[in-house]
Design an enzyme around this catalytic site. Structure first.
Site, PDB file in Angstrom:
ATOM      1  N   HIS A 127       0.835  -1.208   0.000  1.00  0.00           N
ATOM      2  CA  HIS A 127       0.000   0.000   0.000  1.00  0.00           C
ATOM      3  C   HIS A 127       0.866   1.253   0.000  1.00  0.00           C
ATOM      4  O   HIS A 127       1.786   1.363   0.784  1.00  0.00           O
ATOM      5  CB  HIS A 127      -0.912   0.025   1.238  1.00  0.00           C
ATOM      6  CG  HIS A 127      -1.876  -1.120   1.286  1.00  0.00           C
ATOM      7  ND1 HIS A 127      -1.489  -2.390   1.626  1.00  0.00           N
ATOM      8  CD2 HIS A 127      -3.206  -1.183   1.009  1.00  0.00           C
ATOM      9  CE1 HIS A 127      -2.547  -3.200   1.565  1.00  0.00           C
ATOM     10  NE2 HIS A 127      -3.595  -2.494   1.192  1.00  0.00           N
ATOM     11  N   LYS A 154      -1.382  -7.913  -4.812  1.00  0.00           N
ATOM     12  CA  LYS A 154      -2.251  -6.758  -4.563  1.00  0.00           C
ATOM     13  C   LYS A 154      -1.406  -5.501  -4.390  1.00  0.00           C
ATOM     14  O   LYS A 154      -0.520  -5.451  -3.540  1.00  0.00           O
ATOM     15  CB  LYS A 154      -3.112  -6.949  -3.309  1.00  0.00           C
ATOM     16  CG  LYS A 154      -3.952  -5.688  -3.012  1.00  0.00           C
ATOM     17  CD  LYS A 154      -4.762  -5.764  -1.728  1.00  0.00           C
ATOM     18  CE  LYS A 154      -5.448  -4.414  -1.489  1.00  0.00           C
ATOM     19  NZ  LYS A 154      -6.104  -4.321  -0.169  1.00  0.00           N
ATOM     20  N   LYS A 298     -15.083  23.609 -19.452  1.00  0.00           N
ATOM     21  CA  LYS A 298     -15.748  23.741 -20.759  1.00  0.00           C
ATOM     22  C   LYS A 298     -14.954  24.587 -21.754  1.00  0.00           C
ATOM     23  O   LYS A 298     -14.993  24.345 -22.952  1.00  0.00           O
ATOM     24  CB  LYS A 298     -17.148  24.336 -20.588  1.00  0.00           C
ATOM     25  CG  LYS A 298     -18.083  23.383 -19.868  1.00  0.00           C
ATOM     26  CD  LYS A 298     -19.512  23.895 -19.814  1.00  0.00           C
ATOM     27  CE  LYS A 298     -20.342  22.980 -18.934  1.00  0.00           C
ATOM     28  NZ  LYS A 298     -21.766  23.163 -19.109  1.00  0.00           N
ATOM     29  N   ASP A 336     -25.134  22.267 -24.656  1.00  0.00           N
ATOM     30  CA  ASP A 336     -25.726  22.976 -23.515  1.00  0.00           C
ATOM     31  C   ASP A 336     -26.849  23.911 -23.943  1.00  0.00           C
ATOM     32  O   ASP A 336     -27.908  23.931 -23.353  1.00  0.00           O
ATOM     33  CB  ASP A 336     -24.665  23.846 -22.815  1.00  0.00           C
ATOM     34  CG  ASP A 336     -24.006  23.111 -21.658  1.00  0.00           C
ATOM     35  OD1 ASP A 336     -24.592  22.118 -21.194  1.00  0.00           O
ATOM     36  OD2 ASP A 336     -22.915  23.518 -21.237  1.00  0.00           O
TER      37      ASP A 336
END
Length: 514
Positions: A127, A154, A298, A336
């Protein structure tokens, strides 16, 4: 019918055995494939007695036993030998899986040498709570874990940016051994969903939202019902909503439900993106094919596209990006303004019942837009096209002036909006996030000023009815909810993504029930 072999594992983190047993049953009932018993979360733990209790309940689901020490992000801070003894005992009792940390894996394997445990698969885990290493370093880590004798590798890392997850996918796709690769944190969420596409051995889904064993875990319910996890396979195309923040978006609910209903092989995910250009550079494969774009990306989306639709170019904002299958180029659109303008026209027509006329009911109206960002530009452009006179109100006057000059209209500082009243029957459109959850008590304009407007539109759709809309309705204005714009712009995106006609009834039903 499932398209992938990735298992869904529910972490069980009760403080008592009784609570754990209840949660195991819940996990089974709700569709989990296995459970991870986090022994380190128990307030008191008597290995020989308690492990027997679990394994007797074993007819329910396969068990993975994890006894995570504090030095690897867990809760156990007692004697290391006792911890490893407990995991060894779990193997002797026939646990399906145990998890051993890489740091102690060699030592652990030495202690079981010569013994045979037919049943137990050993997961050796590593981890990293800081970041996600390079592909080379991840590859080395896999090799080191394999060298211990692990049955399953893992690796959990942390996403500093969403692009970090791509490196984990790369390792996953090429892994020759059973591999669990998860990237923690909000920016790593796609690792927990798309591992089903790229061949991960398992993913974690929690019983309750917010109660997680690692940052960024989705709920079991979301994996199964929101993402249709069992239907995600190697050929599944990936779509998503790009924003920052993005977790409030209802696009994933809408598109995934629609995909499932019509049997379209796609999955729609949340994409929390910091650097848009870097995102598109990183996820450039044909697996990632369509993107809805929201605040604040955007305008920068326009710069990232290879080609931009002329309307989107005039607006200066893109809210929909499609990867063209023939050459992989990114094409930008703006859907939009269609959604919002149609909804506003319908609201005005409803007020005068004059549908069917060729002239837009917006023609000649004074149309006040709050906000000069991507959505503000889109609405101003759309309303102007329909013959309205435009006024831009914005917190910073200079931005309002700039947009007004481009579009051909007037500008106003937002602070002056309360006293602005050149005529009655104006139209107001809020395109900022003022009033959006969690700040639902905010509004861009005082209630007393709303009486000069015949129609008020709010692009915010969480909550469905904002304070602005509530007060506008009380002042006698027609209101148009942000949901209308959302559904309208989604129709067009859906058609661009799938090549199928938008199931409009279905979209309405989904959004009415959300």
């Amino acid at each position: 019918m499932t398209k992938n072999a990735t298992l869904i594992c529910v972490p069980i983190m009760g403080e008592t055995i009784e609570k754990m047993v209840i949660d195991i049953q819940k996990a089974k009932l709700n569709g989990a494939d296995l459970v991870e018993i986090r022994l380190d979360s128990l307030a008191t733990f008597n290995p020989s007695q308690d492990l027997n209790t679990f394994i007797q309940h074993h007819h329910s689901l396969p068990f993975l036993f994890t006894y995570r020490p504090t030095w690897e992000g867990g809760k156990y801070d007692g004697d290391e030998n006792q911890r490893l003894d407990a995991l060894r005992l779990a193997m002797e009792l026939g646990a399906d899986y145990i998890d051993i940390e890489l740091k102690v894996a060699h030592q652990f394997y030495d202690s079981i040498r010569g013994k045979t445990f037919n049943k137990t698969k050993v997961i050796v885990s590593s981890h990293n709570y800081q970041q996600t290493p390079s592909v080379e370093d991840l590859g080395d880590l896999v090799a080191r874990i394999q060298a211990t004798g692990a049955d399953i590798v893992k690796i959990a890392t942390t996403a500093v940016e969403i692009t970090d997850v791509a490196r984990m996918f790369q390792i996953m796709v090429h892994s020759q051994v059973p591999f669990i690769g998860l990237v923690m944190g909000d920016r790593g969420l796609i690792s927990r969903v798309l591992c089903a596409k790229f061949g991960g051995y398992l993913t974690f889904g929690t019983l309750e939202s917010g109660i997680v064993s690692a940052p960024g875990q989705p709920t079991l319910k979301d994996l199964l019902d929101l993402y249709n996890f069992r239907q995600v396979g190697p050929e599944t195309k990936v779509y998503g909503i790009i924003g920052k923040p993005v977790s409030h978006s209802k696009s994933p609910i809408l598109f995934n439900k629609a995909y499932k209903t019509v049997g379209f092989d796609g999955v729609f995910v949340f994409l929390l993106v910091d650097d848009l250009a870097n995102f598109f550079r990183t996820y450039s494969s044909t697996d990632f094919v369509g993107f809805s774009v929201t605040i604040p990306h955007k305008e920068s989306a326009l710069k990232c596209c290879d080609e931009v639709d002329p309307v989107a170019k005039s607006i200066g904002a893109v809210n929909c990006v499609v990867r063209r299958p023939t050459d992989g180029k990114l094409i930008g659109y703006n859907t939009d303004y269609v959604g919002a303008i149609n909804a506003i026209e319908d609201g005005l027509r409803g007020r005068h019942n004059s549908s069917g006329t060729a002239i837009s009911p917006l023609s000649g109206k004074l149309f006040v837009v709050i906000g000069a960002g991507g959505a503000g530009k889109a609405l101003a452009y759309g309303a102007k096209e329909k013959g309205a006179r435009i006024v831009i109100a914005n917190r910073t006057y200079d931005r309002a002036r700039e947009l007004a000059d481009v579009i051909g209209g007037d500008a106003l500082a937002l602070s002056d909006l309360d006293s602005y009243h050149p005529e009655d029957g104006m139209i107001l459109a809020n395109t900022t996030s003022i009033g959006m959850q969690p700040k639902v008590d905010e509004t861009p304009i005082s209630k007393h000023a709303l009486k000069f407007y015949s129609l008020v539109f709010d692009a915010v759709y969480t909550p469905k009815v904002t304070r602005l809309l509530k007060e506008a309705e009380e002042s006698g204005a027609t209101i148009v909810k942000g949901l209308e714009m959302f559904i309208g712009q989604a129709y067009e995106q859906y058609e661009k993504y799938t090549g199928l006609p938008a199931p409009k009834e279905l979209f309405r039903n989904i959004m009415e029930n959300y």
